[in-house]
Write a protein that holds these residues in place. Sequence first.
Motif, PDB file in Angstrom:
ATOM      1  N   GLN B  33       0.705  -1.249  -0.028  1.00  0.00           N
ATOM      2  CA  GLN B  33      -0.061  -0.273  -0.158  1.00  0.00           C
ATOM      3  C   GLN B  33       0.929   1.165  -0.067  1.00  0.00           C
ATOM      4  OE1 GLN B  33      -0.318  -2.058   3.282  1.00  0.00           O
ATOM      5  NE2 GLN B  33      -2.470  -1.601   3.643  1.00  0.00           N
ATOM      6  N   LEU B  88       0.077   9.041  -7.709  1.00  0.00           N
ATOM      7  CA  LEU B  88       1.228   8.098  -7.952  1.00  0.00           C
ATOM      8  C   LEU B  88       1.347   7.196  -9.207  1.00  0.00           C
ATOM      9  CD1 LEU B  88       1.519   6.383  -4.344  1.00  0.00           C
ATOM     10  CD2 LEU B  88       2.628   8.421  -5.054  1.00  0.00           C
ATOM     11  N   LEU B  89       0.293   7.609  -9.963  1.00  0.00           N
ATOM     12  CA  LEU B  89       0.049   6.814 -11.161  1.00  0.00           C
ATOM     13  C   LEU B  89       1.265   6.918 -12.099  1.00  0.00           C
ATOM     14  CD1 LEU B  89      -3.636   7.111 -11.931  1.00  0.00           C
ATOM     15  CD2 LEU B  89      -2.607   4.939 -11.612  1.00  0.00           C
ATOM     16  N   LYS B  91       4.243   7.979 -11.618  1.00  0.00           N
ATOM     17  CA  LYS B  91       5.460   8.225 -10.504  1.00  0.00           C
ATOM     18  C   LYS B  91       6.430   6.802 -10.654  1.00  0.00           C
ATOM     19  CE  LYS B  91       4.733  12.429  -9.031  1.00  0.00           C
ATOM     20  NZ  LYS B  91       2.969  12.387  -9.523  1.00  0.00           N
ATOM     21  N   VAL B  93       7.491   4.050  -8.571  1.00  0.00           N
ATOM     22  CA  VAL B  93       7.068   3.370  -7.564  1.00  0.00           C
ATOM     23  C   VAL B  93       7.298   1.881  -7.406  1.00  0.00           C
ATOM     24  CG1 VAL B  93       5.468   3.304  -5.407  1.00  0.00           C
ATOM     25  CG2 VAL B  93       5.139   5.097  -6.966  1.00  0.00           C
ATOM     26  N   LEU B  94       8.060   1.354  -6.669  1.00  0.00           N
ATOM     27  CA  LEU B  94       8.218  -0.197  -6.284  1.00  0.00           C
ATOM     28  C   LEU B  94       7.417  -0.641  -4.866  1.00  0.00           C
ATOM     29  CD1 LEU B  94      11.611  -1.043  -7.360  1.00  0.00           C
ATOM     30  CD2 LEU B  94       9.605  -1.306  -8.919  1.00  0.00           C
ATOM     31  N   LEU B  95       6.407  -1.196  -5.102  1.00  0.00           N
ATOM     32  CA  LEU B  95       5.653  -1.566  -3.820  1.00  0.00           C
ATOM     33  C   LEU B  95       6.202  -3.222  -3.560  1.00  0.00           C
ATOM     34  CD1 LEU B  95       2.060   0.054  -3.993  1.00  0.00           C
ATOM     35  CD2 LEU B  95       4.069   0.735  -2.813  1.00  0.00           C
ATOM     36  N   ASN B  96       5.367  -3.591  -2.329  1.00  0.00           N
ATOM     37  CA  ASN B  96       5.961  -5.092  -2.192  1.00  0.00           C
ATOM     38  C   ASN B  96       7.284  -5.447  -2.364  1.00  0.00           C
ATOM     39  OD1 ASN B  96       3.494  -6.392  -1.777  1.00  0.00           O
ATOM     40  ND2 ASN B  96       3.817  -8.036  -3.206  1.00  0.00           N
TER      41      ASN B  96
END
Lengths: 623, 247
Positions: B33, B88-89, B91, B93-96
């Motif tokens: 998240q 954030l669409l 950007k 970003v690396l989640l998880n």
Amino acid sequence: MYISEVFNGKSQKTNVSSVDFTETYDVIVCGLGTAGSMAALMSSENGLKVLGIESFNCVGGTTTIGGIQTHYFGCPGGRYTEIDDKVSEFQRLYTRNQIESRKFVVESLIDETDGEILYEFSVIGVYIDGNEVKGVKAITPQGIADYGCRVIMDCTGDAYVAHMAGCDSHLGRALDGLTQPYSMVSSTRNKMWVGHTNRDFGRVDQYDDEALSKALIFSRSYNMEEERNSNQLMIHMPLIGVREGRHIVCEETVTMQSILDGKKTATPMFYSYADFDKHGWDNTFDGETLGDWCIGSNLNAYNATVPVPYRSVIPKSLDGLLIPCRALDVDRDVASCVRMVVDMKKLGEVGADIAALAIKHNCRLRDIPYYELSEMLKTSGCLDDAYDRGFRIDGTKNWDGTPLVNRSVKFTDDLSAISDMLGTLSPGEAIWSSRLLGEKAVTTLKKLLASDNENARKHAAFALANVGNLSGEDVLISTVIERDATQLQDCRKNNQRRGSMAVYWLGRLKSAKAVDALCEFLTNPRENERPELYEKDSSGTWYVIKGFNNRYFQFMINTVMALIRIGEAHEEWRAKISSAFKTAFLDGSFYDRITDRPKQSSEGNMILNMQNVAERYCRRWGH
Amino acid sequence: MGFDVIVLGATFLGAGIAEALGDRCLMIDRRPQAGYEFINSLKFGHRFDKPLKTEAARSLLEDFKQNGAFEGDRICLFECAPHFYSLLLDKNVLLNTEIISVEHNDDGFTVTTHGVSGYRVHKAKTVIDTRSLPDAATEKYLNFIVNTDKGATLPDRLDTEKFGYECDTVVKCRVNMSDGYQTARKKVFDIVTTLEGFKVAMVADEFEYTFKNEIPKSETGITLFPSQSYANPLLAYDAGVILGGEL
């Protein structure tokens, strides 16, 4: 001994002289989701020393942080039922839904049985000696740690640990490598009530960091306005609903074809039971077996029993590793039927019992005595032969809202009965029965092609196509040309339109004769303006998706697939088919004719993939 | 691929930095998240009257207002979350994605991560840690929402906050700094089982921390800016945009 790790998607081995494990366990369960939480608890109840590793901060996975509180079909019975009862009772007393009660009750039960849980830990390496797993390397909030064990259960759903260990796997559909669309669940509020609503989004490659992150962000940027009606949005659930991933090659595999052929394993661990629960509307890309059943025979909502062999969770290549989760060895067609919540809970129990037996007998996992396992599973109710019920129709409401008559389905070899059924709007069982009869049915079916009964004539053409016979080709082509919009009535949901089925079978027959008609259909920019075909919601059996003309899409994507099959078989038609593809997909207008939904939506994703697949075949054919 | 800045934590503050730096910034988080330090911890915040210094933060404030964040005198951020994710669409970003190590060297920083595709290495000139590091915290809470349809009242001994939904109350359950989620949840239900007429609607997915007045400096040269140390998410976002603009 060596450690197997993954670097940029590829498994890599590095020799290690020795490992000083922080602690050694009988069993390490990696991933404490629907299956893993049961595997950890039941291993602990079985008297084993258990460590459960979970990257998030609670147990339950899909059934807690995924927001799924109910289950879709499956067969009851097994040790999970007692746990579910405790969860329900706790919910009745203290919580508004099962999510918080399940988290608390299950982790408390694991604790009571001396099982150990480590949250916010992720496995980053697997220690292997010879052919046997020995432990895991994990990243923890305090740094890196190594844990030894006798058995690892990969309950990650996506087989991350088995992949890390270098096990062979299979993934996605043959045509384009894609898997089922993922969904996201959001919790919503209506006064006291805390509910959940979900929506299917596009496909995601959950093994690609950037793609997964984009999916996580994109799905959460939706406010679910359509789905939640006037309810308030509470929170998007932390876990997105990835339905399909890798399947690890194990000692025994289950295919949809084997189920349709009535072949059964001699060593079942339980029976799965559901329809082949496909998500997404491009099922014609899913392959011939599923297509023949769901589209060509209109049997998509018929339920199938799948006896699941215990050896489908024991990898071929390594010992000491179990895959008691969604990543077990089933083909992707049947996987859609063997991934239900109940199945995952049962897999947890089976994993716990296999591990206990291997440790008790000091043998390899593949060498455990099946009779002992089956006795354990029968005693708990996990394995109950009463649920070996073949094919059935089950549910509450029929396609028209009337009560659904639940019944067993027996395919028939009675040609007279087949003829009668083909004359109705529910010909599915007769079309499939004809396939099972093969050549024996052809003479009868050919006679029906001359029938005055339109249903009998057209459905006989479908049945002939299902046995690979071209005699009904002209009837199929005329059914396409007239854009027959008749919706059949076999299923409680998602019944096919006859014109679309005819397109499908012409493709399966590789009918060169149909190319002109199919190309004309595909390239006509005003095709979607036929209100009788594409705008009228004839029966309400398809889910209505706002801004998505699914009826037109079904005709279109079936046509693309049919032309690909024909082009693959007839080189001389490839130029014409390629030209039709280019005309149809030359600009973005085809997209707008089908939907006004965003390109990242599940529907947009499927439409663009249809274009990509068509273009790929043009290139492959040198056009 | 090198970045000017790697932000640890997909937080409101991190999103502000990313907003200012665009493609020059990569955000990494082990969680699936973003914005969890306020939304998922049920810390909806206070001091929303404090002026915001950046246009980006004021625009987010308007989005929040339009989505019912401040209806009446209560605050609720649930309906605002999709708007935050929208930011954030576009950007990086690396989640998880687990952060395995951060090494400072002559060229800047090397950040090793482990995500769904295994180990990867990222380079950046600067690393900013916006996560809620327990070393910088003084108190820790696992918040939960209860509601009643029986007209019951909560005991005064509980630390509570009303928020957007009329019938709901956030209860702040203070836990020990060493408590993990399992122990903290047990403490939550130790409270819940004593309450008459209330049921739990939700337990927070994330801890809420309070922080020391002065955030300790990192020994590795990483700049520490815990997003949750701000009074509300908009102030954190605002601070991120300013910080990003200065880099």
